[in-house]
Design an enzyme around this catalytic site. Sequence first.
Site, PDB file in Angstrom:
ATOM      1  N   SER A 112       0.825  -1.217   0.000  1.00 31.94           N
ATOM      2  CA  SER A 112       0.000   0.000   0.000  1.00 31.94           C
ATOM      3  C   SER A 112       0.857   1.264   0.000  1.00 31.94           C
ATOM      4  CB  SER A 112      -0.891   0.046   1.238  1.00 31.94           C
ATOM      5  OG  SER A 112      -1.753  -1.048   1.281  1.00 31.94           O
ATOM      6  N   HIS A 133      -0.265  -1.513  -7.377  1.00 34.20           N
ATOM      7  CA  HIS A 133      -1.075  -1.232  -6.188  1.00 34.20           C
ATOM      8  C   HIS A 133      -2.551  -1.202  -6.547  1.00 34.20           C
ATOM      9  CE1 HIS A 133      -2.638   1.746  -3.013  1.00 34.20           C
ATOM     10  NE2 HIS A 133      -2.673   0.528  -2.523  1.00 34.20           N
ATOM     11  N   GLU A 145      -2.240   1.230  -9.536  1.00 36.16           N
ATOM     12  CA  GLU A 145      -1.070   2.095  -9.725  1.00 36.16           C
ATOM     13  C   GLU A 145       0.125   1.210 -10.094  1.00 36.16           C
ATOM     14  OE1 GLU A 145      -0.974   5.606  -6.693  1.00 36.16           O
ATOM     15  OE2 GLU A 145      -2.145   3.992  -5.784  1.00 36.16           O
ATOM     16  N   ASN A 184      -2.519   7.032  -2.196  1.00 36.91           N
ATOM     17  CA  ASN A 184      -2.502   7.158  -0.735  1.00 36.91           C
ATOM     18  C   ASN A 184      -1.915   8.482  -0.269  1.00 36.91           C
ATOM     19  OD1 ASN A 184      -3.920   5.097   0.559  1.00 36.91           O
ATOM     20  ND2 ASN A 184      -2.360   3.600  -0.052  1.00 36.91           N
TER      21      ASN A 184
HETATM   22  N1  LIG Z   1      -6.587  -4.352   2.621  1.00 38.49           N
HETATM   23  C1  LIG Z   1      -6.533  -3.314   1.791  1.00 38.49           C
HETATM   24  O1  LIG Z   1      -7.445  -2.485   1.717  1.00 38.49           O
HETATM   25  C2  LIG Z   1      -5.339  -3.156   0.876  1.00 38.49           C
HETATM   26  C3  LIG Z   1      -5.462  -2.327  -0.254  1.00 38.49           C
HETATM   27  C4  LIG Z   1      -4.357  -2.221  -1.118  1.00 38.49           C
HETATM   28  C5  LIG Z   1      -3.184  -2.888  -0.829  1.00 38.49           C
HETATM   29  N2  LIG Z   1      -3.095  -3.673   0.295  1.00 38.49           N
HETATM   30  C6  LIG Z   1      -1.834  -4.372   0.545  1.00 38.49           C
HETATM   31  O2  LIG Z   1      -1.963  -5.721   0.101  1.00 38.49           O
HETATM   32  C7  LIG Z   1      -1.163  -6.565   0.928  1.00 38.49           C
HETATM   33  C8  LIG Z   1      -2.036  -7.656   1.523  1.00 38.49           C
HETATM   34  O3  LIG Z   1      -3.044  -7.052   2.286  1.00 38.49           O
HETATM   35  P1  LIG Z   1      -4.362  -7.856   2.729  1.00 38.49           P
HETATM   36  O4  LIG Z   1      -5.291  -6.832   3.264  1.00 38.49           O
HETATM   37  O5  LIG Z   1      -4.799  -8.768   1.644  1.00 38.49           O
HETATM   38  O6  LIG Z   1      -3.772  -8.726   3.952  1.00 38.49           O
HETATM   39  P2  LIG Z   1      -4.315 -10.102   4.552  1.00 38.49           P
HETATM   40  O7  LIG Z   1      -3.784 -10.182   5.929  1.00 38.49           O
HETATM   41  O8  LIG Z   1      -5.799 -10.242   4.322  1.00 38.49           O
HETATM   42  O9  LIG Z   1      -3.602 -11.215   3.659  1.00 38.49           O
HETATM   43  C9  LIG Z   1      -2.225 -11.448   3.680  1.00 38.49           C
HETATM   44  C10 LIG Z   1      -2.005 -12.933   3.455  1.00 38.49           C
HETATM   45  O10 LIG Z   1      -0.625 -13.170   3.216  1.00 38.49           O
HETATM   46  C11 LIG Z   1      -0.319 -14.420   3.790  1.00 38.49           C
HETATM   47  N3  LIG Z   1       1.145 -14.499   3.936  1.00 38.49           N
HETATM   48  C12 LIG Z   1       1.919 -13.868   4.860  1.00 38.49           C
HETATM   49  N4  LIG Z   1       3.237 -14.155   4.617  1.00 38.49           N
HETATM   50  C13 LIG Z   1       3.256 -14.961   3.509  1.00 38.49           C
HETATM   51  C14 LIG Z   1       4.304 -15.555   2.758  1.00 38.49           C
HETATM   52  N5  LIG Z   1       5.580 -15.380   3.083  1.00 38.49           N
HETATM   53  N6  LIG Z   1       3.970 -16.302   1.670  1.00 38.49           N
HETATM   54  C15 LIG Z   1       2.664 -16.477   1.326  1.00 38.49           C
HETATM   55  N7  LIG Z   1       1.633 -15.932   2.009  1.00 38.49           N
HETATM   56  C16 LIG Z   1       1.933 -15.166   3.077  1.00 38.49           C
HETATM   57  C17 LIG Z   1      -1.094 -14.467   5.086  1.00 38.49           C
HETATM   58  O11 LIG Z   1      -1.264 -15.801   5.537  1.00 38.49           O
HETATM   59  C18 LIG Z   1      -2.408 -13.810   4.653  1.00 38.49           C
HETATM   60  O12 LIG Z   1      -3.375 -14.769   4.230  1.00 38.49           O
HETATM   61  C19 LIG Z   1      -0.501  -5.666   1.955  1.00 38.49           C
HETATM   62  O13 LIG Z   1       0.777  -5.283   1.499  1.00 38.49           O
HETATM   63  C20 LIG Z   1      -1.436  -4.472   2.005  1.00 38.49           C
HETATM   64  O14 LIG Z   1      -0.815  -3.298   2.459  1.00 38.49           O
HETATM   65  C21 LIG Z   1      -4.155  -3.829   1.130  1.00 38.49           C
END
Ligand SMILES: NC(=O)c1ccc[n+]([C@@H]2O[C@H](COP(=O)([O-])OP(=O)(O)OC[C@H]3O[C@@H](n4cnc5c(N)ncnc54)[C@H](O)[C@@H]3O)[C@@H](O)[C@H]2O)c1
Length: 301
Positions: A112, A133, A145, A184
């Site tokens: 993010s 992104h 992005e 962001n």
């Molecule tokens: N939630 C949002 O609104 C949003 C929006 C844009 C970007 N993001 C970004 O996307 C990314 C994921 O966010 P999310 O909300 O989906 O998180 P989340 O916690 O729902 O999912 C993350 C997943 O990654 C898995 N994981 C952790 N380490 C791992 C590894 N080494 N190998 C494989 N799997 C692994 C976890 O088990 C989990 O299921 C983050 O970087 C976040 O900042 C999130």
Amino acid sequence: MPKPRIAVVGAGLMGHGIAQVFALAGNDVAITDTDAPTLASAKDRILINLRDLSDDVTAVERVRVCASLGESVAEADFIVEAVREDLIVKQKLFAEIERAARGDAILASNTSVIPITAIMGGLENRARALGTHWWNPPYLVPLVEVIATEWTTPAVIDFTMKLHAAIGKTPVHVKKDVPGFVGNRLQHALWREAIALVENDICDAETVDTVIKAAFGRRLGVLGPLENADLVGTDLTLAIHQTVLPAIDARPGPSPYLEKLVAQGRLGMKSGEGFRTWTPEQQAELRTRVLRHLKATRDRG
Ligand SMILES: NC(=O)c1ccc[n+]([C@@H]2O[C@H](COP(=O)([O-])OP(=O)(O)OC[C@H]3O[C@@H](n4cnc5c(N)ncnc54)[C@H](O)[C@@H]3O)[C@@H](O)[C@H]2O)c1
């Protein structure tokens, strides 16, 4: 030409949704996650979304669940990571991906706000790495992005822009790898002033949200700020800025008011109180309202 094969690493909130969008567009997708229950439920969650949106449910058949990282990335043309927002975790993961993936695969992070340069700096081949992104939920919010580092080649950026346009997203090219990228930075510039207005007792939190939702928020979906500035005139914009900008919050760090909320355990909906108090019913109503709005926006195109 066959569609690029995709690997999605991380099957959480973002990962399963990203996999869904690629699969719906006809791309084969391999997905993996270190958490077995999350991985096991990924296809069910995608199916629920597809049904809810009246999208082609057979798309889920193009998603292959892989127990190991190596298996998921081995054949992929394009690999996108959506694991926890943690620099060290992401750095280690991309080192592993680089060892397991094909030499010509493109490597993307869905971070993010963490600079892509920090995540990818240790790779042997940094020319094929960049940021993509997405916004939540990935199947309803159009923007992606595409963030280049100083090492990313123009061919990799071009491929990634075309790939995301082909699956129906709205890709934009972010030319410099700055924290928060474009979306962001803009969003949190607004949040900073929103918090300062409450902190300085100019109005309450509900009023801040009402002002945005009932005024320029109504236009924002069809009129960006720079289109708006041109619409009213850059001369008028300059005059407004001469009066208003000196009064707007410009502190470099997070607001002390926000820090106090966190220290007090007023963490927002998850603790029942943040800037405002939230009953479970109010929380459910807000979530339903946002989803309904995003679906209606998608249906209108
Ligand atoms: N939630 C949002 O609104 C949003 C929006 C844009 C970007 N993001 C970004 O996307 C990314 C994921 O966010 P999310 O909300 O989906 O998180 P989340 O916690 O729902 O999912 C993350 C997943 O990654 C898995 N994981 C952790 N380490 C791992 C590894 N080494 N190998 C494989 N799997 C692994 C976890 O088990 C989990 O299921 C983050 O970087 C976040 O900042 C999130």
